[in-house]
Design a protein around this motif. Sequence first.
Motif, PDB file in Angstrom:
ATOM      1  N   GLU A  42      67.547  26.470  -1.196  1.00  9.10           N
ATOM      2  CA  GLU A  42      67.770  27.059   0.126  1.00  9.10           C
ATOM      3  C   GLU A  42      66.872  28.280   0.280  1.00  9.10           C
ATOM      4  N   GLY A  43      66.019  28.232   1.300  1.00  2.47           N
ATOM      5  CA  GLY A  43      65.070  29.315   1.486  1.00  2.47           C
ATOM      6  C   GLY A  43      63.883  29.186   0.557  1.00  2.47           C
ATOM      7  N   LEU A  44      62.884  30.012   0.744  1.00  2.66           N
ATOM      8  CA  LEU A  44      61.665  29.948  -0.055  1.00  2.66           C
ATOM      9  C   LEU A  44      61.314  31.331  -0.594  1.00  2.66           C
ATOM     10  N   SER A  45      62.252  31.913  -1.314  1.00  2.00           N
ATOM     11  CA  SER A  45      61.991  33.218  -1.912  1.00  2.00           C
ATOM     12  C   SER A  45      61.003  33.063  -3.071  1.00  2.00           C
ATOM     13  N   SER A  46      60.394  34.150  -3.452  1.00  2.00           N
ATOM     14  CA  SER A  46      59.418  34.111  -4.549  1.00  2.00           C
ATOM     15  C   SER A  46      59.507  35.433  -5.316  1.00  2.00           C
ATOM     16  N   GLU A  47      60.556  35.566  -6.104  1.00  2.00           N
ATOM     17  CA  GLU A  47      60.828  36.817  -6.800  1.00  2.00           C
ATOM     18  C   GLU A  47      60.137  36.912  -8.153  1.00  2.00           C
ATOM     19  N   ASN A  48      59.944  35.776  -8.817  1.00  2.00           N
ATOM     20  CA  ASN A  48      59.451  35.791 -10.191  1.00  2.00           C
ATOM     21  C   ASN A  48      57.999  35.352 -10.284  1.00  2.00           C
ATOM     22  N   THR A  49      57.387  35.687 -11.415  1.00  2.00           N
ATOM     23  CA  THR A  49      55.981  35.337 -11.631  1.00  2.00           C
ATOM     24  C   THR A  49      55.855  34.325 -12.757  1.00  2.00           C
ATOM     25  N   PHE A  50      54.860  33.443 -12.643  1.00  2.00           N
ATOM     26  CA  PHE A  50      54.744  32.306 -13.561  1.00  2.00           C
ATOM     27  C   PHE A  50      53.322  32.133 -14.084  1.00  2.00           C
ATOM     28  N   SER A  51      53.236  31.829 -15.364  1.00  2.00           N
ATOM     29  CA  SER A  51      51.991  31.373 -15.977  1.00  2.00           C
ATOM     30  C   SER A  51      52.144  29.884 -16.245  1.00  2.00           C
ATOM     31  N   ILE A  52      51.387  29.074 -15.521  1.00  2.00           N
ATOM     32  CA  ILE A  52      51.440  27.615 -15.703  1.00  2.00           C
ATOM     33  C   ILE A  52      50.465  27.247 -16.813  1.00  2.00           C
ATOM     34  N   ILE A  53      50.971  26.687 -17.891  1.00  2.00           N
ATOM     35  CA  ILE A  53      50.145  26.352 -19.053  1.00  2.00           C
ATOM     36  C   ILE A  53      50.025  24.840 -19.187  1.00  2.00           C
ATOM     37  N   ILE A  54      48.783  24.373 -19.229  1.00  5.20           N
ATOM     38  CA  ILE A  54      48.535  22.928 -19.323  1.00  5.20           C
ATOM     39  C   ILE A  54      47.462  22.655 -20.372  1.00  5.20           C
ATOM     40  N   LEU A  73      50.589  23.946  -4.387  1.00  5.04           N
ATOM     41  CA  LEU A  73      51.831  24.643  -4.694  1.00  5.04           C
ATOM     42  C   LEU A  73      52.190  25.641  -3.585  1.00  5.04           C
ATOM     43  N   ASN A  74      53.434  25.570  -3.163  1.00  2.00           N
ATOM     44  CA  ASN A  74      53.929  26.444  -2.092  1.00  2.00           C
ATOM     45  C   ASN A  74      54.550  27.694  -2.718  1.00  2.00           C
ATOM     46  N   TYR A  75      53.669  28.565  -3.196  1.00  2.00           N
ATOM     47  CA  TYR A  75      54.117  29.789  -3.861  1.00  2.00           C
ATOM     48  C   TYR A  75      52.986  30.804  -3.734  1.00  2.00           C
ATOM     49  N   PRO A  76      53.318  32.084  -3.544  1.00  2.00           N
ATOM     50  CA  PRO A  76      52.260  33.096  -3.383  1.00  2.00           C
ATOM     51  C   PRO A  76      51.286  33.085  -4.559  1.00  2.00           C
ATOM     52  N   THR A 141      53.513  21.722 -17.866  1.00  2.00           N
ATOM     53  CA  THR A 141      53.484  20.310 -17.492  1.00  2.00           C
ATOM     54  C   THR A 141      52.364  19.669 -18.292  1.00  2.00           C
ATOM     55  N   ASP A 142      52.203  18.357 -18.146  1.00  2.00           N
ATOM     56  CA  ASP A 142      51.179  17.640 -18.903  1.00  2.00           C
ATOM     57  C   ASP A 142      49.992  17.301 -18.009  1.00  2.00           C
ATOM     58  N   ALA A 143      48.872  17.042 -18.638  1.00  2.00           N
ATOM     59  CA  ALA A 143      47.632  16.828 -17.898  1.00  2.00           C
ATOM     60  C   ALA A 143      47.611  15.523 -17.114  1.00  2.00           C
ATOM     61  N   ASP A 144      48.516  14.605 -17.416  1.00  2.00           N
ATOM     62  CA  ASP A 144      48.559  13.336 -16.690  1.00  2.00           C
ATOM     63  C   ASP A 144      49.694  13.311 -15.665  1.00  2.00           C
ATOM     64  N   CYS A 145      50.084  14.492 -15.190  1.00  2.00           N
ATOM     65  CA  CYS A 145      51.227  14.596 -14.280  1.00  2.00           C
ATOM     66  C   CYS A 145      50.829  15.061 -12.887  1.00  2.00           C
ATOM     67  N   ILE A 146      51.777  14.929 -11.972  1.00  2.00           N
ATOM     68  CA  ILE A 146      51.669  15.471 -10.620  1.00  2.00           C
ATOM     69  C   ILE A 146      52.909  16.317 -10.389  1.00  2.00           C
ATOM     70  N   VAL A 147      52.714  17.565  -9.975  1.00  2.00           N
ATOM     71  CA  VAL A 147      53.856  18.452  -9.742  1.00  2.00           C
ATOM     72  C   VAL A 147      54.163  18.521  -8.248  1.00  2.00           C
ATOM     73  N   PRO A 148      55.444  18.700  -7.877  1.00  2.00           N
ATOM     74  CA  PRO A 148      55.799  18.825  -6.456  1.00  2.00           C
ATOM     75  C   PRO A 148      55.364  20.183  -5.912  1.00  2.00           C
ATOM     76  N   ASN A 149      55.141  20.262  -4.595  1.00  2.00           N
ATOM     77  CA  ASN A 149      54.605  21.501  -4.038  1.00  2.00           C
ATOM     78  C   ASN A 149      55.596  22.667  -4.109  1.00  2.00           C
TER      79      ASN A 149
END
Length: 388
Positions: A42-54, A73-76, A141-149
């Motif tokens: 619910e809602g599209l808050s963006s409080e935390n920060t992420f390092s995506i490692i692949i 990706l729908n994130y700042p 995630t893995d290199a052969d994947c697709i992530v949702p937005n």
Amino acid sequence: MAASNLSVMLLLVFFGFIAAVYLGLVLAFIFGWNKVSEFKLEGLSSENTFSIIIPYRNESENLSLLFKSLSSLNYPSRKFEIILVNDASKDDSRQIAEAFQNDFQELNIQLIENIRKTNSPKKDAIKTAIGVSRFDYIATTDADCIVPNKWLQFFDKCISSSNSRMMGGPVGFIQQTDNRKAYFQNFEEMDFMSLQASTVGAFGIEKAFMCNAANMCYEKETFLREAGFDKDEKIASGDDVFLLQKLRKKGLEVSFIKSEQATVFTNYQKSVKSLINQRIRWAAKTTSYSSNFAKFTGVIVFLMNFSLIIFTGLAFLELIPYEFLMSIFLLKFNADFVLIYKSAKFMNRESLMRHYLWSSIVYPFFTVYVAFLSFFKGYEWKGRRFKK
């Protein structure tokens, strides 16, 4: 004659006991599945920060789809970075990654090389990336994947609404529009559905012991404080389950994001050989689990399937009544169906259940075969050979 009858009776009692424990386990997972609520974003808050490692190795045919999903990706963009770790690729994966970095300069993309230190290339790659990461949470995630937005939105919401130090999410298979796939891939997906249903069920009964690195997130500070992959680096795989079990053993909270919209999609294996190698890789780490419940589950599942094979042979030789065998098989057949159907329905893959009958017959032989191979031989993965 009396001794022979006694032996048969003892075998039947043993088979009945294993079947009863197995059915109890499946019923517990069904209960656990129902207990895990659907996760609502619910809602599209963006409080935390992420390092995506692949980490990636020889993934040139898959990276384009992954990068397309990451760019959506729908994130700042200031609140996440993408760290791509090249694990000695021998194709043009590195060049594709460089093109992605050049095409999307508005994203924070780092390209690094894996620093090998242990017997586990993937764990090394993740630790190498964590060493240069700048943000609070690690998403993998893995290199052969697709992530949702809205992938990071789900993690952000879960972190903000709970005290979870680690989160897992659902994983499904990329479906081709022409619906062409090898027949064995239906079995692969059916087997995967059973694993995913068991995963969610275990979370539901607060006995979580499995998750999938294709859709996973954890707090970096917790990873560093709890020594991450230490003591598990001799085992090539398991960057997901070993970390989950370690955090649970420390009493830290973990969660599963049960939402179809949070699903990461991956590819089927291309051959039966690669499927067997993948399953051997998964099975080989079972004996090193720190979770007693995980070990117990693995033993019961193996004994149930091994017993079905043995007692089928005994029934064929008329050493035991076939009615007893069929009764247990039907109990297992129906219990497994309920559990797997829940996962298939959740993933909008109810059509897969048309393959359930033949898959349930093949499954005991496949499982026992893989289990024996995992005990006595190594496996090949990503062009590398790993010893037992």
